[in-house]
Motif scaffolding. Sequence first.
Motif, PDB file in Angstrom:
ATOM      1  N   LEU A 279       6.535  19.687  17.466  1.00 11.69           N
ATOM      2  CA  LEU A 279       7.940  19.304  17.287  1.00 11.69           C
ATOM      3  C   LEU A 279       8.053  17.805  17.008  1.00 11.69           C
ATOM      4  CD1 LEU A 279      10.995  20.097  17.605  1.00 11.69           C
ATOM      5  CD2 LEU A 279      10.749  19.562  20.034  1.00 11.69           C
ATOM      6  N   ASN A 280       8.631  17.481  15.857  1.00 10.12           N
ATOM      7  CA  ASN A 280       8.978  16.090  15.554  1.00 10.12           C
ATOM      8  C   ASN A 280      10.479  15.973  15.743  1.00 10.12           C
ATOM      9  OD1 ASN A 280       6.370  15.946  14.627  1.00 10.12           O
ATOM     10  ND2 ASN A 280       6.874  15.296  12.550  1.00 10.12           N
ATOM     11  N   TYR A 281      10.892  15.174  16.679  1.00 16.38           N
ATOM     12  CA  TYR A 281      12.326  15.000  16.898  1.00 16.38           C
ATOM     13  C   TYR A 281      12.684  13.513  16.892  1.00 16.38           C
ATOM     14  CZ  TYR A 281      16.808  14.267  18.976  1.00 16.38           C
ATOM     15  OH  TYR A 281      18.085  13.815  19.174  1.00 16.38           O
ATOM     16  N   TYR A 282      13.741  13.174  16.172  1.00 22.03           N
ATOM     17  CA  TYR A 282      14.213  11.784  16.141  1.00 22.03           C
ATOM     18  C   TYR A 282      15.682  11.646  16.509  1.00 22.03           C
ATOM     19  CZ  TYR A 282       9.850  10.278  14.037  1.00 22.03           C
ATOM     20  OH  TYR A 282       8.525   9.990  13.825  1.00 22.03           O
ATOM     21  N   SER A 283      16.541  12.512  15.923  1.00 17.97           N
ATOM     22  CA  SER A 283      17.971  12.257  16.072  1.00 17.97           C
ATOM     23  C   SER A 283      18.803  13.515  15.790  1.00 17.97           C
ATOM     24  CB  SER A 283      18.379  11.140  15.108  1.00 17.97           C
ATOM     25  OG  SER A 283      19.320  10.298  15.697  1.00 17.97           O
ATOM     26  N   ALA A 284      20.111  13.372  15.933  1.00 17.69           N
ATOM     27  CA  ALA A 284      21.019  14.511  15.740  1.00 17.69           C
ATOM     28  C   ALA A 284      22.248  14.051  14.957  1.00 17.69           C
ATOM     29  CB  ALA A 284      21.455  15.055  17.098  1.00 17.69           C
TER      30      ALA A 284
END
Length: 443
Positions: A279-284
């Motif tokens: 999982l690559n997560y940065y922002s929403a």
Amino acid sequence: MTKPQTTYHFTPGFLWGTSTSSHQVEGDNNNNNWADWESQPGRIYHGEKAGRACEWWAGRWKEDFDRAQETGQNAHRLSLEWSRIQPTPDTWDEEAIERYRQMMRGLVERHLMPLVTLHHFTDPLWFVEQGGWESEKAPELFARYVRKIVPALSEYVTLWVTINEPNVFTQGGWLGGMFPPGKSDTKLAGMVFRNLLLAHAAAYKIIHEVQPHSRVGVAHQYRVFWPASGSPLDKFMANFVNTNFNLTFPSAIATGKYNYLFRTHAIPEAKGTQDFMGLNYYSADKVRFRLTKHKEFFHERYYPEDVELSETGFLANQPQAFFQAIKWANSFGLPILITENGTEDSTDRTRPSYLAEHIHQVWRAINFNWPVKGYFQWSLVDNFEWERGWSQRFGLWGLDLETQKRIRRPSVDFYEAVARNNMLSSEMVERYAPESFDRMFPV
Ligand code: BGC
């Protein structure tokens, strides 16, 4: 009132690492489509180039791996440059392969578990000339490279990512146009996507043939999309973007079926081809329906007003969305690796709280017994940020491009404390990210 004191422990053997990719750090990569793209006017912010990057290819990987080791990390995610390994369709560069072997050995000797990505956005020029990912030949061409390189590195590597962010790669190259080949064509994007799926499935099978005990996954970029309001149109758009951007690739490799632009496609070869969820997560984003935005599929995205933005406004610190992303990842019933998470901040003003609050969410997830096995911070050292050139600084260490000097940011000490102790404590937060304290430990 005394401040709350608490410690959030992580599971034994948890992987604490950083992530990098070949083109972004190696330097002197001239035989791939990004080097070509960088040479075209107007493509990269301020006309910048990856150039010498962090000079890993010239040997500076050693000092950066030392930095990772000396600051308590126990894993590192990096990628291989296909165009170095196979500079022309009919040649293998054994020296380049040997250099990658040395790098992998260098990681293992430093007790840094290697997580190796086979494809991270760049393609050999010869591959692009043969039609690249638009061509039906792509999966087989990729498979040949995988068949060559995996046995060469399998002495050191058991953890593999086949493709980095197939959604961002396809969107950047064939929808948004900010990555090469700079097209905007939904039909071609659909073909590229399918070829990536087939290439991934082939790679998965090859890696397992070579190395039955390997663990293979994809680094999925997951962005959380919230409808801007309760209106059915905003809800529809948020759902549409979520399905097409976030869900397509992962559901295809889980179920052998995927939806792309309102149609269901079968891809039985891809079913069940991942051993962990990367999982690559940065922002929403908030998503709003906009009739006038036909080029953007009738929507616009924006950050909520009350959130803290990164230095150039590229990212917003939204840790609660990270939790949502991990929850989604957990629905696949596989071990989870956070293969990328981080923020851009040359002065390290916002990074400590971004780090604290995101690592806190990982702990929350583990506390629900969700099998998160590792966390890889993007990135170890500032590196070339694609179409954004050098304008964004994601490194725990800063980089002076002229002198190649590394600048140790305060976040290094924070991350070291977390990694060494395998925990996040209120004391650490008070010391390194005091502005997050009340948010993380409300009384
Ligand atoms: C990519 C990285 C990139 C990072 C920050 C991710 O989407 O995988 O290559 O550097 O975002 O922009």
